[in-house]
Design a protein around this motif. Structure first.
Motif, PDB file in Angstrom:
ATOM      1  N   ILE A 140     -24.750 -35.191 -20.908  1.00  0.00           N
ATOM      2  CA  ILE A 140     -25.692 -35.332 -22.040  1.00  0.00           C
ATOM      3  C   ILE A 140     -26.108 -33.949 -22.565  1.00  0.00           C
ATOM      4  CG2 ILE A 140     -27.856 -35.587 -20.715  1.00  0.00           C
ATOM      5  CD1 ILE A 140     -28.456 -37.803 -22.934  1.00  0.00           C
ATOM      6  N   THR A 141     -26.213 -33.002 -21.663  1.00  0.00           N
ATOM      7  CA  THR A 141     -26.547 -31.628 -22.092  1.00  0.00           C
ATOM      8  C   THR A 141     -25.463 -31.098 -23.023  1.00  0.00           C
ATOM      9  OG1 THR A 141     -27.619 -31.240 -19.971  1.00  0.00           O
ATOM     10  CG2 THR A 141     -27.022 -29.293 -21.237  1.00  0.00           C
ATOM     11  N   GLU A 142     -24.246 -31.284 -22.607  1.00  0.00           N
ATOM     12  CA  GLU A 142     -23.116 -30.760 -23.379  1.00  0.00           C
ATOM     13  C   GLU A 142     -23.035 -31.439 -24.750  1.00  0.00           C
ATOM     14  OE1 GLU A 142     -19.867 -29.906 -20.802  1.00  0.00           O
ATOM     15  OE2 GLU A 142     -18.380 -30.071 -22.398  1.00  0.00           O
ATOM     16  N   ARG A 143     -23.224 -32.734 -24.753  1.00  0.00           N
ATOM     17  CA  ARG A 143     -23.136 -33.491 -26.015  1.00  0.00           C
ATOM     18  C   ARG A 143     -24.254 -33.062 -26.967  1.00  0.00           C
ATOM     19  NH1 ARG A 143     -24.459 -38.883 -26.626  1.00  0.00           N
ATOM     20  NH2 ARG A 143     -24.675 -39.154 -24.377  1.00  0.00           N
ATOM     21  N   LEU A 144     -25.441 -32.866 -26.423  1.00  0.00           N
ATOM     22  CA  LEU A 144     -26.559 -32.444 -27.266  1.00  0.00           C
ATOM     23  C   LEU A 144     -26.317 -31.042 -27.824  1.00  0.00           C
ATOM     24  CD1 LEU A 144     -29.345 -32.773 -28.495  1.00  0.00           C
ATOM     25  CD2 LEU A 144     -30.370 -32.374 -26.258  1.00  0.00           C
ATOM     26  N   LEU A 162     -24.196 -25.453  -0.127  1.00  0.00           N
ATOM     27  CA  LEU A 162     -24.150 -25.294  -1.585  1.00  0.00           C
ATOM     28  C   LEU A 162     -25.112 -26.275  -2.232  1.00  0.00           C
ATOM     29  CD1 LEU A 162     -20.293 -24.956  -2.246  1.00  0.00           C
ATOM     30  CD2 LEU A 162     -21.990 -23.124  -1.971  1.00  0.00           C
ATOM     31  N   THR A 163     -25.713 -25.864  -3.342  1.00  0.00           N
ATOM     32  CA  THR A 163     -26.661 -26.742  -4.023  1.00  0.00           C
ATOM     33  C   THR A 163     -25.978 -27.492  -5.170  1.00  0.00           C
ATOM     34  OG1 THR A 163     -28.383 -26.585  -5.726  1.00  0.00           O
ATOM     35  CG2 THR A 163     -27.571 -24.538  -4.893  1.00  0.00           C
ATOM     36  N   THR A 164     -26.630 -28.571  -5.600  1.00  0.00           N
ATOM     37  CA  THR A 164     -26.122 -29.331  -6.745  1.00  0.00           C
ATOM     38  C   THR A 164     -26.461 -28.635  -8.069  1.00  0.00           C
ATOM     39  OG1 THR A 164     -28.168 -30.574  -6.664  1.00  0.00           O
ATOM     40  CG2 THR A 164     -26.214 -31.625  -5.703  1.00  0.00           C
ATOM     41  N   GLN A 165     -27.086 -27.474  -7.998  1.00  0.00           N
ATOM     42  CA  GLN A 165     -27.486 -26.726  -9.198  1.00  0.00           C
ATOM     43  C   GLN A 165     -26.324 -26.511 -10.175  1.00  0.00           C
ATOM     44  OE1 GLN A 165     -30.641 -25.274  -9.757  1.00  0.00           O
ATOM     45  NE2 GLN A 165     -30.031 -24.295 -11.670  1.00  0.00           N
ATOM     46  N   TYR A 166     -26.630 -26.668 -11.462  1.00  0.00           N
ATOM     47  CA  TYR A 166     -25.659 -26.312 -12.516  1.00  0.00           C
ATOM     48  C   TYR A 166     -26.385 -25.437 -13.522  1.00  0.00           C
ATOM     49  CZ  TYR A 166     -27.903 -30.838 -13.182  1.00  0.00           C
ATOM     50  OH  TYR A 166     -28.816 -31.861 -13.166  1.00  0.00           O
ATOM     51  N   ASP A 167     -25.775 -24.341 -13.899  1.00  0.00           N
ATOM     52  CA  ASP A 167     -26.364 -23.458 -14.915  1.00  0.00           C
ATOM     53  C   ASP A 167     -25.500 -23.534 -16.158  1.00  0.00           C
ATOM     54  OD1 ASP A 167     -28.391 -22.602 -13.311  1.00  0.00           O
ATOM     55  OD2 ASP A 167     -27.697 -20.523 -13.126  1.00  0.00           O
ATOM     56  N   ILE A 168     -26.146 -23.540 -17.316  1.00  0.00           N
ATOM     57  CA  ILE A 168     -25.380 -23.493 -18.562  1.00  0.00           C
ATOM     58  C   ILE A 168     -25.536 -22.093 -19.163  1.00  0.00           C
ATOM     59  CG2 ILE A 168     -27.277 -24.704 -19.792  1.00  0.00           C
ATOM     60  CD1 ILE A 168     -23.680 -25.158 -20.818  1.00  0.00           C
ATOM     61  N   VAL A 169     -24.390 -21.484 -19.447  1.00  0.00           N
ATOM     62  CA  VAL A 169     -24.367 -20.089 -19.880  1.00  0.00           C
ATOM     63  C   VAL A 169     -23.802 -20.030 -21.297  1.00  0.00           C
ATOM     64  CG1 VAL A 169     -23.355 -17.815 -19.379  1.00  0.00           C
ATOM     65  CG2 VAL A 169     -24.066 -19.314 -17.498  1.00  0.00           C
ATOM     66  N   GLY A 186     -29.853 -22.282 -19.508  1.00  0.00           N
ATOM     67  CA  GLY A 186     -30.467 -23.443 -18.886  1.00  0.00           C
ATOM     68  C   GLY A 186     -29.953 -23.671 -17.489  1.00  0.00           C
ATOM     69  N   GLY A 187     -30.633 -24.552 -16.791  1.00  0.00           N
ATOM     70  CA  GLY A 187     -30.192 -24.867 -15.442  1.00  0.00           C
ATOM     71  C   GLY A 187     -30.915 -26.091 -14.937  1.00  0.00           C
ATOM     72  N   GLY A 188     -30.287 -26.749 -13.990  1.00  0.00           N
ATOM     73  CA  GLY A 188     -30.922 -27.926 -13.412  1.00  0.00           C
ATOM     74  C   GLY A 188     -30.179 -28.339 -12.157  1.00  0.00           C
TER      75      GLY A 188
END
Ligand code: ASP
Length: 467
Positions: free
Chosen positions: A250-254, A349-356, A363-365
Protein backbone atom coordinates in the motif's frame (compact mmCIF):
# COMPACT_ATOMS: atom_id res chain seq x y z
CA UNK A 1 -17.24 49.37 -4.28
CA UNK A 2 -18.36 46.34 -6.25
CA UNK A 3 -18.16 42.93 -4.65
CA UNK A 4 -14.57 41.72 -4.54
CA UNK A 5 -13.52 38.99 -6.98
CA UNK A 6 -10.15 37.22 -7.32
CA UNK A 7 -7.70 38.35 -9.97
CA UNK A 8 -7.98 35.02 -11.78
CA UNK A 9 -11.73 35.51 -12.16
CA UNK A 10 -11.39 38.84 -13.95
CA UNK A 11 -10.80 37.08 -17.28
CA UNK A 12 -14.43 36.01 -17.29
CA UNK A 13 -15.59 39.56 -16.61
CA UNK A 14 -14.49 41.54 -19.66
CA UNK A 15 -16.53 44.70 -20.03
CA UNK A 16 -17.88 44.44 -16.49
CA UNK A 17 -17.40 46.61 -13.47
CA UNK A 18 -15.66 44.70 -10.71
CA UNK A 19 -13.51 45.21 -7.65
CA UNK A 20 -10.27 43.48 -6.67
CA UNK A 21 -8.22 43.53 -3.47
CA UNK A 22 -4.65 42.66 -2.70
CA UNK A 23 -1.06 43.84 -2.44
CA UNK A 24 0.63 46.27 -4.79
CA UNK A 25 3.27 44.10 -6.41
CA UNK A 26 4.79 46.88 -8.53
CA UNK A 27 3.82 50.38 -9.52
CA UNK A 28 5.37 52.15 -12.49
CA UNK A 29 4.57 55.07 -14.71
CA UNK A 30 4.76 54.89 -18.43
CA UNK A 31 4.43 58.23 -20.12
CA UNK A 32 1.56 59.72 -18.20
CA UNK A 33 -0.12 56.46 -17.36
CA UNK A 34 0.33 54.57 -14.08
CA UNK A 35 0.46 50.77 -14.06
CA UNK A 36 -0.16 48.88 -10.85
CA UNK A 37 0.36 45.13 -10.72
CA UNK A 38 -1.99 43.94 -8.01
CA UNK A 39 -1.27 40.59 -6.37
CA UNK A 40 -3.77 38.41 -4.56
CA UNK A 41 -3.94 34.75 -3.62
CA UNK A 42 -4.79 33.79 -7.19
CA UNK A 43 -2.15 35.77 -9.08
CA UNK A 44 -1.44 39.17 -10.58
CA UNK A 45 -3.60 41.60 -12.53
CA UNK A 46 -2.47 44.76 -14.27
CA UNK A 47 -4.37 47.89 -13.33
CA UNK A 48 -4.22 51.03 -15.46
CA UNK A 49 -4.73 54.48 -13.97
CA UNK A 50 -5.04 57.19 -16.57
CA UNK A 51 -4.52 60.89 -15.85
CA UNK A 52 -8.01 61.61 -17.19
CA UNK A 53 -9.36 60.13 -13.95
CA UNK A 54 -7.76 63.05 -12.16
CA UNK A 55 -8.73 62.26 -8.55
CA UNK A 56 -7.87 58.59 -8.75
CA UNK A 57 -4.64 59.37 -10.56
CA UNK A 58 -3.41 61.88 -7.96
CA UNK A 59 -4.26 59.44 -5.21
CA UNK A 60 -2.61 56.49 -7.00
CA UNK A 61 0.66 58.39 -7.41
CA UNK A 62 1.23 58.14 -3.67
CA UNK A 63 0.79 54.37 -3.51
CA UNK A 64 3.89 52.24 -2.84
CA UNK A 65 4.69 48.52 -3.25
CA UNK A 66 3.11 46.14 -0.73
CA UNK A 67 0.34 48.52 0.25
CA UNK A 68 -2.95 46.71 0.64
CA UNK A 69 -5.67 48.19 -1.51
CA UNK A 70 -9.01 47.61 -3.17
CA UNK A 71 -9.45 48.84 -6.72
CA UNK A 72 -12.65 48.92 -8.70
CA UNK A 73 -13.09 49.62 -12.36
CA UNK A 74 -13.90 48.06 -15.71
CA UNK A 75 -12.15 44.96 -17.09
CA UNK A 76 -10.82 45.72 -20.60
CA UNK A 77 -9.13 43.57 -23.19
CA UNK A 78 -5.58 44.74 -23.85
CA UNK A 79 -4.56 45.74 -27.37
CA UNK A 80 -2.85 42.73 -28.95
CA UNK A 81 0.70 44.10 -28.80
CA UNK A 82 0.28 44.86 -25.08
CA UNK A 83 -0.75 41.33 -24.12
CA UNK A 84 1.50 39.35 -21.78
CA UNK A 85 1.47 35.62 -22.53
CA UNK A 86 3.39 34.89 -19.30
CA UNK A 87 0.55 36.05 -17.09
CA UNK A 88 -2.74 34.16 -16.65
CA UNK A 89 -4.53 37.52 -16.81
CA UNK A 90 -2.16 38.85 -19.51
CA UNK A 91 -4.86 39.51 -22.09
CA UNK A 92 -6.79 41.95 -19.93
CA UNK A 93 -6.34 44.82 -17.53
CA UNK A 94 -8.46 46.78 -15.12
CA UNK A 95 -9.19 50.44 -15.77
CA UNK A 96 -9.23 51.91 -12.31
CA UNK A 97 -12.13 54.11 -11.28
CA UNK A 98 -11.76 54.00 -7.54
CA UNK A 99 -8.99 53.01 -5.13
CA UNK A 100 -9.24 52.41 -1.43
CA UNK A 101 -6.19 51.89 0.78
CA UNK A 102 -6.53 49.36 3.62
CA UNK A 103 -2.91 49.58 4.84
CA UNK A 104 0.34 51.26 4.00
CA UNK A 105 3.56 49.22 4.08
CA UNK A 106 7.11 50.07 5.00
CA UNK A 107 9.86 48.99 2.65
CA UNK A 108 10.25 45.22 3.12
CA UNK A 109 13.52 43.95 4.66
CA UNK A 110 14.19 41.92 1.50
CA UNK A 111 12.90 41.43 -1.99
CA UNK A 112 10.07 38.97 -2.54
CA UNK A 113 10.11 38.88 -6.32
CA UNK A 114 13.05 36.45 -6.52
CA UNK A 115 13.15 32.80 -5.48
CA UNK A 116 14.83 33.99 -2.27
CA UNK A 117 17.69 31.47 -2.03
CA UNK A 118 20.16 34.36 -2.20
CA UNK A 119 18.77 36.02 0.95
CA UNK A 120 20.18 35.41 4.41
CA UNK A 121 18.03 32.63 5.84
CA UNK A 122 17.80 33.95 9.39
CA UNK A 123 16.30 37.10 7.95
CA UNK A 124 13.85 35.11 5.89
CA UNK A 125 12.80 33.14 8.98
CA UNK A 126 12.43 36.25 11.13
CA UNK A 127 10.09 37.76 8.57
CA UNK A 128 8.56 34.49 7.44
CA UNK A 129 5.15 36.09 6.85
CA UNK A 130 6.84 38.27 4.22
CA UNK A 131 8.96 35.43 2.87
CA UNK A 132 5.74 33.47 2.30
CA UNK A 133 4.53 36.21 -0.06
CA UNK A 134 7.15 34.84 -2.44
CA UNK A 135 5.66 32.86 -5.34
CA UNK A 136 7.92 29.85 -4.83
CA UNK A 137 6.92 29.31 -1.20
CA UNK A 138 3.26 29.80 -1.93
CA UNK A 139 3.57 27.16 -4.65
CA UNK A 140 5.26 24.78 -2.19
CA UNK A 141 2.52 25.21 0.41
CA UNK A 142 -0.13 24.55 -2.20
CA UNK A 143 1.70 21.42 -3.43
CA UNK A 144 1.89 20.28 0.19
CA UNK A 145 -1.84 20.65 0.56
CA UNK A 146 -2.40 18.74 -2.70
CA UNK A 147 -0.35 15.84 -1.34
CA UNK A 148 -2.12 15.82 2.03
CA UNK A 149 -5.50 15.96 0.35
CA UNK A 150 -4.56 13.14 -2.01
CA UNK A 151 -3.31 10.95 0.84
CA UNK A 152 -6.48 11.52 2.84
CA UNK A 153 -8.83 10.62 0.02
CA UNK A 154 -6.70 7.65 -1.10
CA UNK A 155 -6.52 6.12 2.36
CA UNK A 156 -10.17 6.80 3.11
CA UNK A 157 -11.09 4.88 -0.05
CA UNK A 158 -8.86 2.05 1.17
CA UNK A 159 -10.86 1.89 4.39
CA UNK A 160 -8.48 3.73 6.72
CA UNK A 161 -9.78 5.88 9.56
CA UNK A 162 -8.03 9.16 10.32
CA UNK A 163 -7.59 9.43 14.08
CA UNK A 164 -5.87 12.14 16.11
CA UNK A 165 -3.70 11.00 18.99
CA UNK A 166 -2.53 13.12 21.95
CA UNK A 167 0.29 15.64 21.88
CA UNK A 168 0.64 15.59 25.65
CA UNK A 169 1.72 12.06 26.35
CA UNK A 170 4.21 9.84 28.10
CA UNK A 171 7.90 9.66 27.39
CA UNK A 172 8.56 6.96 24.75
CA UNK A 173 11.97 5.46 24.12
CA UNK A 174 12.04 5.78 20.35
CA UNK A 175 15.66 6.63 19.94
CA UNK A 176 15.62 10.42 20.35
CA UNK A 177 15.38 12.72 23.35
CA UNK A 178 11.88 13.75 24.41
CA UNK A 179 10.56 17.26 24.75
CA UNK A 180 9.16 17.44 28.25
CA UNK A 181 6.21 19.50 29.45
CA UNK A 182 5.91 20.11 33.19
CA UNK A 183 2.55 19.41 34.76
CA UNK A 184 1.05 22.13 36.95
CA UNK A 185 -1.70 19.91 38.31
CA UNK A 186 0.56 16.95 39.01
CA UNK A 187 3.64 18.52 40.59
CA UNK A 188 6.98 16.85 39.75
CA UNK A 189 5.40 15.00 36.83
CA UNK A 190 6.04 15.63 33.17
CA UNK A 191 4.33 14.92 29.93
CA UNK A 192 6.40 14.24 26.84
CA UNK A 193 5.59 15.42 23.34
CA UNK A 194 5.29 12.37 21.08
CA UNK A 195 8.33 11.33 19.06
CA UNK A 196 5.71 9.55 16.98
CA UNK A 197 2.22 8.16 17.67
CA UNK A 198 3.72 4.65 17.78
CA UNK A 199 2.12 3.36 20.96
CA UNK A 200 -1.25 5.00 20.40
CA UNK A 201 -1.55 3.54 16.92
CA UNK A 202 -0.77 0.07 18.23
CA UNK A 203 -3.35 0.53 20.98
CA UNK A 204 -5.85 1.52 18.27
CA UNK A 205 -5.19 -1.88 16.73
CA UNK A 206 -5.98 -3.54 20.08
CA UNK A 207 -9.13 -1.40 20.04
CA UNK A 208 -10.17 -3.10 16.80
CA UNK A 209 -9.96 -0.06 14.46
CA UNK A 210 -7.84 -2.19 12.08
CA UNK A 211 -6.79 0.55 9.65
CA UNK A 212 -5.56 3.83 11.12
CA UNK A 213 -3.76 6.81 9.66
CA UNK A 214 -2.83 10.28 10.76
CA UNK A 215 -0.95 13.25 9.41
CA UNK A 216 0.93 13.48 12.67
CA UNK A 217 3.20 16.07 14.16
CA UNK A 218 6.23 14.49 15.83
CA UNK A 219 8.74 16.03 18.20
CA UNK A 220 12.36 14.99 18.76
CA UNK A 221 14.82 16.98 20.80
CA UNK A 222 17.91 16.27 18.75
CA UNK A 223 21.20 18.10 18.52
CA UNK A 224 21.37 20.76 15.79
CA UNK A 225 21.52 19.30 12.31
CA UNK A 226 21.32 21.35 9.17
CA UNK A 227 18.34 19.71 7.55
CA UNK A 228 16.32 18.45 10.52
CA UNK A 229 13.45 20.02 12.37
CA UNK A 230 12.65 19.34 16.02
CA UNK A 231 9.01 19.21 15.02
CA UNK A 232 8.08 17.57 11.76
CA UNK A 233 5.17 15.86 10.04
CA UNK A 234 4.69 12.16 9.40
CA UNK A 235 2.15 10.25 7.46
CA UNK A 236 1.61 7.57 10.09
CA UNK A 237 -0.38 4.42 9.46
CA UNK A 238 -1.04 1.05 11.04
CA UNK A 239 -2.97 -2.03 9.90
CA UNK A 240 -4.17 -5.23 11.54
CA UNK A 241 -3.94 -8.80 10.23
CA UNK A 242 -1.17 -7.91 7.81
CA UNK A 243 2.27 -9.05 6.91
CA UNK A 244 5.25 -7.02 5.79
CA UNK A 245 4.21 -7.36 2.12
CA UNK A 246 0.81 -5.76 2.74
CA UNK A 247 2.22 -2.60 4.30
CA UNK A 248 4.89 -2.33 1.64
CA UNK A 249 2.31 -2.80 -1.12
CA UNK A 250 0.00 0.00 0.00
CA UNK A 251 2.94 2.32 0.67
CA UNK A 252 4.32 1.72 -2.79
CA UNK A 253 0.95 2.17 -4.49
CA UNK A 254 0.30 5.42 -2.64
CA UNK A 255 3.75 6.80 -3.47
CA UNK A 256 3.34 5.94 -7.16
CA UNK A 257 -0.13 7.49 -7.27
CA UNK A 258 0.97 10.72 -5.58
CA UNK A 259 3.83 11.05 -7.99
CA UNK A 260 1.69 10.43 -11.09
CA UNK A 261 -1.12 12.72 -9.97
CA UNK A 262 0.63 15.60 -8.27
CA UNK A 263 4.14 15.55 -9.69
CA UNK A 264 3.52 14.33 -13.27
CA UNK A 265 6.86 15.61 -14.58
CA UNK A 266 8.66 13.19 -12.25
CA UNK A 267 9.83 9.85 -13.52
CA UNK A 268 10.05 6.86 -11.21
CA UNK A 269 13.19 4.91 -12.07
CA UNK A 270 11.89 1.43 -11.35
CA UNK A 271 8.51 -0.10 -10.51
CA UNK A 272 8.04 -2.25 -8.47
CA UNK A 273 10.54 -0.50 -6.21
CA UNK A 274 13.73 -2.57 -6.01
CA UNK A 275 14.50 -4.23 -2.68
CA UNK A 276 17.85 -4.60 -1.03
CA UNK A 277 18.64 -6.23 2.21
CA UNK A 278 20.71 -4.35 4.74
CA UNK A 279 23.76 -6.53 4.16
CA UNK A 280 23.69 -6.00 0.40
CA UNK A 281 23.17 -2.26 0.80
CA UNK A 282 26.16 -1.98 3.12
CA UNK A 283 28.37 -4.14 0.90
CA UNK A 284 27.42 -2.43 -2.33
CA UNK A 285 26.84 1.18 -1.25
CA UNK A 286 28.35 1.32 2.23
CA UNK A 287 25.18 2.97 3.48
CA UNK A 288 21.72 1.73 4.45
CA UNK A 289 19.92 4.41 2.41
CA UNK A 290 21.56 4.16 -0.99
CA UNK A 291 21.07 6.66 -3.76
CA UNK A 292 20.45 4.30 -6.67
CA UNK A 293 19.65 6.96 -9.31
CA UNK A 294 21.08 5.95 -12.68
CA UNK A 295 21.41 9.61 -13.65
CA UNK A 296 22.12 11.90 -10.72
CA UNK A 297 21.92 15.01 -12.90
CA UNK A 298 18.25 14.47 -13.73
CA UNK A 299 16.21 16.59 -11.29
CA UNK A 300 13.02 14.73 -12.22
CA UNK A 301 14.20 11.22 -11.46
CA UNK A 302 12.75 9.47 -8.41
CA UNK A 303 14.71 6.37 -7.45
CA UNK A 304 12.76 4.63 -4.71
CA UNK A 305 14.04 1.48 -3.09
CA UNK A 306 13.24 -0.63 -0.06
CA UNK A 307 15.83 -1.74 2.44
CA UNK A 308 14.89 -4.76 4.57
CA UNK A 309 16.37 -7.34 6.92
CA UNK A 310 18.11 -5.01 9.33
CA UNK A 311 19.70 -6.41 12.46
CA UNK A 312 17.25 -5.96 15.35
CA UNK A 313 19.86 -4.99 17.93
CA UNK A 314 23.18 -3.20 18.01
CA UNK A 315 25.55 -2.29 20.83
CA UNK A 316 25.36 1.23 22.22
CA UNK A 317 28.31 3.34 23.44
CA UNK A 318 28.26 1.56 26.78
CA UNK A 319 28.34 -1.86 25.16
CA UNK A 320 24.69 -2.60 25.92
CA UNK A 321 22.22 -3.96 23.37
CA UNK A 322 19.80 -1.43 21.97
CA UNK A 323 17.29 -1.55 19.12
CA UNK A 324 18.39 -0.31 15.68
CA UNK A 325 14.95 1.03 14.67
CA UNK A 326 11.94 0.44 16.83
CA UNK A 327 11.58 -1.52 20.08
CA UNK A 328 8.03 -2.52 19.18
CA UNK A 329 9.03 -4.40 16.03
CA UNK A 330 8.75 -8.14 15.74
CA UNK A 331 11.74 -10.15 14.62
CA UNK A 332 11.45 -11.99 11.33
CA UNK A 333 9.43 -15.13 12.16
CA UNK A 334 12.44 -17.45 11.93
CA UNK A 335 14.13 -15.47 14.75
CA UNK A 336 11.19 -15.39 17.16
CA UNK A 337 12.52 -18.32 19.15
CA UNK A 338 15.93 -16.70 19.53
CA UNK A 339 14.28 -13.52 20.77
CA UNK A 340 12.12 -15.36 23.30
CA UNK A 341 15.15 -17.27 24.52
CA UNK A 342 17.36 -14.17 24.26
CA UNK A 343 20.08 -15.96 22.34
CA UNK A 344 22.04 -15.24 19.13
CA UNK A 345 21.07 -11.61 19.68
CA UNK A 346 23.55 -10.33 17.14
CA UNK A 347 21.98 -12.38 14.35
CA UNK A 348 18.32 -11.58 14.96
CA UNK A 349 16.82 -9.72 12.00
CA UNK A 350 13.85 -7.40 12.36
CA UNK A 351 10.76 -7.13 10.17
CA UNK A 352 11.68 -3.45 9.68
CA UNK A 353 11.40 -2.02 6.16
CA UNK A 354 12.77 1.39 5.20
CA UNK A 355 11.71 3.28 2.12
CA UNK A 356 14.51 5.28 0.53
CA UNK A 357 14.23 7.99 -2.12
CA UNK A 358 17.31 9.35 -3.93
CA UNK A 359 19.52 8.53 -0.97
CA UNK A 360 17.17 9.83 1.75
CA UNK A 361 15.29 7.59 4.14
CA UNK A 362 11.77 8.92 3.71
CA UNK A 363 10.00 6.34 5.82
CA UNK A 364 10.12 3.17 7.80
CA UNK A 365 7.98 0.70 9.62
CA UNK A 366 7.64 -2.87 10.74
CA UNK A 367 5.41 -5.70 11.83
CA UNK A 368 5.03 -5.48 15.61
CA UNK A 369 5.30 -7.82 18.50
CA UNK A 370 1.68 -8.33 19.45
CA UNK A 371 2.47 -11.01 22.02
CA UNK A 372 3.40 -9.51 25.38
CA UNK A 373 6.15 -12.02 26.06
CA UNK A 374 7.95 -11.11 22.80
CA UNK A 375 7.82 -7.39 23.58
CA UNK A 376 9.02 -8.09 27.09
CA UNK A 377 11.93 -10.07 25.67
CA UNK A 378 13.03 -7.07 23.59
CA UNK A 379 13.32 -4.97 26.72
CA UNK A 380 15.05 -7.75 28.60
CA UNK A 381 17.67 -8.02 25.85
CA UNK A 382 18.23 -4.32 26.37
CA UNK A 383 18.82 -5.00 30.06
CA UNK A 384 15.74 -3.23 31.39
CA UNK A 385 14.81 -4.30 34.88
CA UNK A 386 11.36 -5.91 35.32
CA UNK A 387 10.17 -2.92 37.33
CA UNK A 388 11.38 -0.53 34.64
CA UNK A 389 9.59 -2.49 31.92
CA UNK A 390 6.42 -2.37 33.94
CA UNK A 391 6.75 1.33 34.67
CA UNK A 392 7.51 2.32 31.08
CA UNK A 393 5.57 -0.19 29.03
CA UNK A 394 3.14 -1.80 31.46
CA UNK A 395 0.21 -0.26 29.59
CA UNK A 396 1.32 -1.91 26.31
CA UNK A 397 1.99 -5.29 27.89
CA UNK A 398 -1.34 -5.19 29.63
CA UNK A 399 -3.22 -4.15 26.48
CA UNK A 400 -1.71 -7.06 24.59
CA UNK A 401 -3.22 -9.45 27.13
CA UNK A 402 -6.76 -8.58 26.06
CA UNK A 403 -6.72 -9.89 22.50
CA UNK A 404 -4.23 -8.10 20.29
CA UNK A 405 -4.36 -8.70 16.54
CA UNK A 406 -1.15 -9.14 14.58
CA UNK A 407 -0.38 -5.71 13.17
CA UNK A 408 2.18 -3.52 11.48
CA UNK A 409 2.59 -0.13 9.92
CA UNK A 410 4.82 2.56 8.61
CA UNK A 411 5.48 6.28 8.87
CA UNK A 412 6.85 8.62 6.23
CA UNK A 413 8.62 11.89 6.78
CA UNK A 414 6.33 14.09 4.73
CA UNK A 415 8.55 17.16 4.81
CA UNK A 416 11.48 15.32 3.26
CA UNK A 417 9.26 13.57 0.73
CA UNK A 418 7.88 16.94 -0.37
CA UNK A 419 11.23 18.68 -0.54
CA UNK A 420 12.58 15.94 -2.80
CA UNK A 421 9.58 16.12 -5.11
CA UNK A 422 9.74 19.91 -5.24
CA UNK A 423 13.54 19.88 -5.78
CA UNK A 424 14.03 21.98 -2.69
CA UNK A 425 17.45 21.86 -1.05
CA UNK A 426 16.02 21.56 2.47
CA UNK A 427 12.82 20.76 4.31
CA UNK A 428 12.44 24.31 5.65
CA UNK A 429 11.34 25.33 2.16
CA UNK A 430 8.21 23.17 2.38
CA UNK A 431 7.22 24.05 5.97
CA UNK A 432 5.20 27.22 6.60
CA UNK A 433 6.93 28.21 9.82
CA UNK A 434 10.15 26.25 10.25
CA UNK A 435 12.74 26.69 12.94
CA UNK A 436 16.47 27.21 12.61
CA UNK A 437 18.90 24.28 12.77
CA UNK A 438 19.18 24.87 16.53
CA UNK A 439 15.41 24.91 16.95
CA UNK A 440 14.71 28.61 17.40
CA UNK A 441 11.63 30.27 16.00
CA UNK A 442 13.12 33.61 14.98
CA UNK A 443 9.77 35.11 14.09
CA UNK A 444 8.03 34.43 17.41
CA UNK A 445 11.26 34.49 19.36
CA UNK A 446 10.82 31.05 20.88
CA UNK A 447 11.97 29.48 23.08
CA UNK A 448 11.90 32.40 25.49
CA UNK A 449 12.14 33.14 29.19
CA UNK A 450 8.97 32.91 31.27
CA UNK A 451 7.97 34.78 34.40
CA UNK A 452 8.84 33.72 37.94
CA UNK A 453 5.15 33.22 38.55
CA UNK A 454 4.80 30.81 35.64
CA UNK A 455 7.70 28.80 36.97
CA UNK A 456 6.24 28.84 40.45
CA UNK A 457 2.92 27.54 39.14
CA UNK A 458 4.82 24.67 37.58
CA UNK A 459 6.82 24.00 40.74
CA UNK A 460 10.05 24.63 38.84
CA UNK A 461 13.14 26.43 40.02
CA UNK A 462 15.79 27.55 37.55
CA UNK A 463 19.19 27.19 39.16
CA UNK A 464 21.14 29.56 36.97
CA UNK A 465 19.22 32.41 35.41
CA UNK A 466 20.65 34.46 32.60
CA UNK A 467 21.03 38.13 33.53
N1 ASP B 1 7.06 5.06 14.68
C1 ASP B 1 8.04 4.80 13.66
C2 ASP B 1 8.87 6.05 13.40
O1 ASP B 1 8.46 7.14 13.73
C3 ASP B 1 7.44 4.39 12.38
C4 ASP B 1 6.75 3.06 12.41
O2 ASP B 1 7.39 2.06 12.70
O3 ASP B 1 5.55 3.04 12.08
O4 ASP B 1 9.94 5.96 12.82
Amino acid sequence: MEKRIYNEETIKNIGKEISISGWVDTIRSHGKILFIDLRDKSGILQVVVSPQQEDVYDFAKEIRPEWVVAISGVVKERPERMQNPNLATGKIELEAQKIEVFSNAETLPFTIDSDGYEINEEKRLKYRYLDLRRGRLKKNLIARQEVLYFIRSFLKKEGFIEIETPILTKSTPEGARDFLVPSRLQPENFYALPQSPQQYKQLLMVAGLEKYFQIARCFRDEDPRADRQAEFTQLDLEMSFVEREDVMEITERLLINISRTIFPTKKIQEIPFPRLNYKEAMEKYNIDRPDIRKDKKDPDLLAFCWVVDFPFFEKDNEGKWTFTHNPFSAPKPEFMEDLLEKKNIKNILTTQYDIVLNGFEIGGGSIRNHRPEALESVFEVMDYRKSEIKEKFGHMLEAFKYGAPPHGGIAWGLDRFLSLNLNEPNIREVIAFPKTGDSRDLMMNAPSLVTEQQLKDLHIKIQVRKK
